[in-house]
Design an enzyme around this catalytic site. Structure first.
Site, mmCIF file in Angstrom:
data_model
loop_
_atom_site.group_PDB
_atom_site.id
_atom_site.type_symbol
_atom_site.label_atom_id
_atom_site.label_comp_id
_atom_site.label_asym_id
_atom_site.label_seq_id
_atom_site.Cartn_x
_atom_site.Cartn_y
_atom_site.Cartn_z
ATOM 1 N N GLN A 95 35.501 40.452 34.403
ATOM 2 C CA GLN A 95 36.652 40.257 35.328
ATOM 3 C C GLN A 95 36.805 41.294 36.368
ATOM 4 O O GLN A 95 37.725 41.257 37.418
ATOM 5 C CB GLN A 95 37.957 40.378 34.470
ATOM 6 C CG GLN A 95 38.163 39.599 33.183
ATOM 7 C CD GLN A 95 39.380 39.950 32.277
ATOM 8 O OE1 GLN A 95 40.430 39.609 32.550
ATOM 9 N NE2 GLN A 95 38.941 41.009 31.551
ATOM 10 N N HIS A 113 36.182 36.827 38.366
ATOM 11 C CA HIS A 113 37.495 37.127 39.336
ATOM 12 C C HIS A 113 36.812 37.706 40.913
ATOM 13 O O HIS A 113 37.488 38.143 41.627
ATOM 14 C CB HIS A 113 38.500 38.211 38.910
ATOM 15 C CG HIS A 113 39.056 37.790 37.644
ATOM 16 N ND1 HIS A 113 39.764 38.707 36.865
ATOM 17 C CD2 HIS A 113 39.486 36.465 37.207
ATOM 18 C CE1 HIS A 113 40.255 37.988 35.859
ATOM 19 N NE2 HIS A 113 40.232 36.700 36.224
ATOM 20 N N CYS A 140 33.639 36.566 61.786
ATOM 21 C CA CYS A 140 32.930 36.328 60.473
ATOM 22 C C CYS A 140 31.544 36.190 60.812
ATOM 23 O O CYS A 140 30.829 35.721 62.039
ATOM 24 C CB CYS A 140 33.102 34.813 60.096
ATOM 25 S SG CYS A 140 31.906 34.011 59.144
ATOM 26 N N THR A 185 39.431 45.367 27.944
ATOM 27 C CA THR A 185 40.496 44.764 28.627
ATOM 28 C C THR A 185 41.697 44.403 27.741
ATOM 29 O O THR A 185 41.774 44.315 26.757
ATOM 30 C CB THR A 185 39.794 43.278 29.016
ATOM 31 O OG1 THR A 185 40.780 42.360 29.702
ATOM 32 C CG2 THR A 185 39.478 42.311 27.879
ATOM 33 N N ASN A 211 37.601 48.460 22.657
ATOM 34 C CA ASN A 211 38.665 48.854 23.523
ATOM 35 C C ASN A 211 39.194 50.244 23.336
ATOM 36 O O ASN A 211 38.965 50.576 22.336
ATOM 37 C CB ASN A 211 39.807 47.911 23.647
ATOM 38 C CG ASN A 211 40.435 47.731 24.835
ATOM 39 O OD1 ASN A 211 39.834 47.432 25.825
ATOM 40 N ND2 ASN A 211 41.718 47.723 24.768
ATOM 41 N N LEU A 212 39.954 50.838 24.230
ATOM 42 C CA LEU A 212 40.469 52.155 23.845
ATOM 43 C C LEU A 212 41.417 51.961 23.037
ATOM 44 O O LEU A 212 41.717 52.896 21.995
ATOM 45 C CB LEU A 212 41.152 52.759 25.220
ATOM 46 C CG LEU A 212 41.364 54.245 25.182
ATOM 47 C CD1 LEU A 212 40.232 55.012 24.946
ATOM 48 C CD2 LEU A 212 41.864 54.712 26.611
HETATM 49 C C1 BV8 Z 1 44.615 30.831 37.287
HETATM 50 C C2 BV8 Z 1 40.936 40.118 41.048
HETATM 51 C C3 BV8 Z 1 44.903 28.538 37.251
HETATM 52 C C4 BV8 Z 1 41.787 40.761 41.893
HETATM 53 C C5 BV8 Z 1 42.614 39.513 39.255
HETATM 54 C C6 BV8 Z 1 52.404 32.308 36.434
HETATM 55 C C7 BV8 Z 1 52.217 31.997 37.757
HETATM 56 C C8 BV8 Z 1 51.054 31.841 38.268
HETATM 57 C C9 BV8 Z 1 49.797 32.148 37.285
HETATM 58 C C10 BV8 Z 1 50.142 32.545 35.784
HETATM 59 C C11 BV8 Z 1 51.417 32.566 35.481
HETATM 60 N N1 BV8 Z 1 51.438 32.869 34.157
HETATM 61 C C12 BV8 Z 1 50.302 33.010 33.952
HETATM 62 C C13 BV8 Z 1 49.558 32.694 35.019
HETATM 63 C C14 BV8 Z 1 48.057 32.598 34.996
HETATM 64 C C15 BV8 Z 1 47.605 34.367 35.628
HETATM 65 C C16 BV8 Z 1 47.732 35.031 34.728
HETATM 66 O O1 BV8 Z 1 47.163 35.074 33.788
HETATM 67 N N2 BV8 Z 1 48.943 35.834 34.843
HETATM 68 C C17 BV8 Z 1 49.328 37.210 34.174
HETATM 69 C C18 BV8 Z 1 49.817 38.355 34.833
HETATM 70 C C19 BV8 Z 1 50.417 36.624 33.173
HETATM 71 N N3 BV8 Z 1 46.421 33.807 35.912
HETATM 72 C C20 BV8 Z 1 45.832 33.413 37.246
HETATM 73 O O2 BV8 Z 1 46.407 33.166 37.993
HETATM 74 C C21 BV8 Z 1 44.348 32.905 36.890
HETATM 75 N N4 BV8 Z 1 44.013 31.492 37.717
HETATM 76 O O3 BV8 Z 1 45.308 30.892 36.007
HETATM 77 O O4 BV8 Z 1 44.437 29.687 37.881
HETATM 78 C C22 BV8 Z 1 44.702 27.292 38.318
HETATM 79 C C23 BV8 Z 1 44.138 26.125 37.600
HETATM 80 C C24 BV8 Z 1 43.837 25.164 38.621
HETATM 81 C C25 BV8 Z 1 43.893 25.327 39.950
HETATM 82 C C26 BV8 Z 1 44.007 26.570 40.608
HETATM 83 C C27 BV8 Z 1 44.603 27.424 39.723
HETATM 84 C C28 BV8 Z 1 43.498 34.145 37.869
HETATM 85 C C29 BV8 Z 1 43.620 35.386 37.285
HETATM 86 C C30 BV8 Z 1 42.856 36.287 38.219
HETATM 87 C C31 BV8 Z 1 43.509 37.174 39.162
HETATM 88 N N5 BV8 Z 1 42.806 38.400 39.861
HETATM 89 N N6 BV8 Z 1 41.800 40.410 39.829
HETATM 90 C C32 BV8 Z 1 41.497 42.230 42.007
HETATM 91 O O5 BV8 Z 1 40.906 43.028 41.114
HETATM 92 O O6 BV8 Z 1 42.332 42.900 42.849
HETATM 93 S S1 BV8 Z 1 43.279 39.915 37.615
HETATM 94 C C33 BV8 Z 1 43.048 41.636 37.287
HETATM 95 O O7 BV8 Z 1 43.468 41.679 35.639
HETATM 96 C C34 BV8 Z 1 41.569 42.058 37.053
HETATM 97 O O8 BV8 Z 1 40.741 41.148 37.438
HETATM 98 C C35 BV8 Z 1 41.518 42.599 35.808
HETATM 99 O O9 BV8 Z 1 40.426 42.616 35.263
HETATM 100 C C36 BV8 Z 1 42.235 41.683 35.173
HETATM 101 C C37 BV8 Z 1 42.684 41.829 33.866
HETATM 102 O O10 BV8 Z 1 42.923 43.272 33.674
HETATM 103 P P1 BV8 Z 1 42.064 44.244 32.696
HETATM 104 O O11 BV8 Z 1 40.814 44.225 33.386
HETATM 105 O O12 BV8 Z 1 42.170 44.112 31.199
HETATM 106 O O13 BV8 Z 1 42.808 45.589 33.076
HETATM 107 P P2 BV8 Z 1 44.020 46.218 32.261
HETATM 108 O O14 BV8 Z 1 44.247 47.491 33.033
HETATM 109 O O15 BV8 Z 1 45.127 45.109 32.334
HETATM 110 O O16 BV8 Z 1 43.508 46.722 31.018
HETATM 111 C C38 BV8 Z 1 42.495 47.826 30.696
HETATM 112 C C39 BV8 Z 1 42.274 47.822 29.254
HETATM 113 O O17 BV8 Z 1 41.067 48.737 29.349
HETATM 114 C C40 BV8 Z 1 43.433 48.260 28.493
HETATM 115 O O18 BV8 Z 1 43.456 47.538 27.542
HETATM 116 C C41 BV8 Z 1 42.928 49.850 28.088
HETATM 117 O O19 BV8 Z 1 43.461 50.234 26.857
HETATM 118 C C42 BV8 Z 1 41.357 49.783 28.059
HETATM 119 N N7 BV8 Z 1 40.822 50.981 28.493
HETATM 120 C C43 BV8 Z 1 41.249 51.879 29.423
HETATM 121 N N8 BV8 Z 1 40.246 52.899 29.521
HETATM 122 C C44 BV8 Z 1 39.421 52.560 28.686
HETATM 123 C C45 BV8 Z 1 39.556 51.465 28.144
HETATM 124 N N9 BV8 Z 1 38.866 50.828 27.274
HETATM 125 C C46 BV8 Z 1 37.551 51.456 27.007
HETATM 126 N N10 BV8 Z 1 37.424 52.641 27.394
HETATM 127 C C47 BV8 Z 1 38.078 53.065 28.401
HETATM 128 N N11 BV8 Z 1 37.752 54.345 28.956
#
Ligand code: BV8
Length: 249
Positions: A95, A113, A140, A185, A211-212
């Protein structure tokens, strides 16, 4: 030549995998979304509303990634080693939009992503490597067009509401795999957060969370190990390469 019976592995990584490399996660207390709203910088509507602000958000993250003190950590390197030494296919689905898996040596890799070091033209649609800042006047490199209310280029990442990349390839690999490992994640963004459920519904693959701390979907995983990725991932890979799939508990 009989098809090797070595089983396929799908790995999903998120921002926690890169945390010990010095890149921020999103939803931790010091995470990116604690400083800026995703609705203001990571949606197509945000870009339409204020493209300069979105460019500024990604320019800062791109510069951070390219700074000398950022590089792969032992978790990235362990995953590259697994791909090199496992007798079956290992597909790494990330991701993350950074290039740390590549820099650690992973090759069979999908950025679902997108990639911050890639730019896409709003006019000709061509995407290509990009490591400089980007703004509304940047032309571009493929079609030479520039200017306009939104400029010519956007960062080649998947914003909320946009379709993730390579979903057919990912879903095919999830269908065939014998092991699914989710690393670093929070399990809060779909469709990635739903992959473990997709795998469970086929009832054959073993599922592991590294995961952490427990993610939102932690109860869906048959095996779970918690701690920093730079320790937990190499330990898991060592065990897997030593004992095979039967060795994971
Ligand atoms: C889609 C790129 C459909 C950009 C990212 C309502 C309206 C609209 C959409 C939605 C909605 N409800 C749900 C959705 C779907 C939506 C969604 O899921 N929303 C969420 C917020 C509810 N998803 C989408 O929109 C996706 N597209 O559904 O399309 C569609 C169908 C047909 C046609 C068209 C469309 C697209 C989602 C992608 C968005 N882009 N990023 C950028 O990076 O700027 S998402 C973003 O979150 C990143 O990619 C990131 O990777 C991703 C997930 O986050 P995590 O990686 O998990 O990071 P996070 O901080 O959350 O967690 C970190 C974890 O690591 C923690 O658990 C922590 O404990 C752990 N950690 C910390 N330190 C450590 C560790 N682990 C190990 N060691 C450590 N040291």
């Amino acid at each position: 030549m009989p098809q090797t019976s070595a089983r396929g592995i799908v790995i999903l990584t998120g921002a926690g995998t890169s945390r010990e490399s010095g890149l921020h996660t999103f939803r931790d207390p010091d995470g990116i979304w604690s400083r800026v709203r995703l609705e203001d910088v990571a949606t197509p509507e945000a870009f339409e509303r204020d493209p300069a602000r979105v460019h500024g958000f990604y320019n800062a993250r791109r510069r951070a990634l390219l700074s000398d003190d950022i590089g792969p950590n032992p978790a990235h390197r362990a995953l590259a080693r697994l791909e090199a030494e496992w007798p079956g296919e290992v597909l790494l689905v990330t991701q993350n939009i950074d290039n740390l898996h590549e820099r650690a040596g992973s090759k069979n890799l999908v950025h679902m992503h997108g990639e911050i070091l890639s730019a896409r033209c709003l006019r000709c649609g061509v995407a290509g490597p990009w490591s400089a800042d980007m703004n509304l006047e940047t032309p571009c490199p493929a079609c030479g067009q520039a200017g306009g209310r939104l400029g010519a280029l956007r960062v080649d990442v998947v914003w909320f509401g946009e379709m993730p990349m390579a979903m057919d390839r990912i879903l095919t690999a999830l269908e065939a795999c014998e092991l699914f490992v989710s690393i670093g994640t929070s399990g809060s963004v779909y469709p990635a957060a739903g992959f473990v459920q997709d795998v469970r519904e086929r009832g054959r693959a073993h599922t592991v969370e590294l995961n952490l701390e427990p993610s939102e979907g932690h109860s869906l995983f048959a095996e779970r190990h918690y701690g920093p990725a730079s320790r937990v991932v190499p330990e898991f890979v060592d065990r897997l390469l030593r004992d095979g799939l039967g060795g994971t508990s």
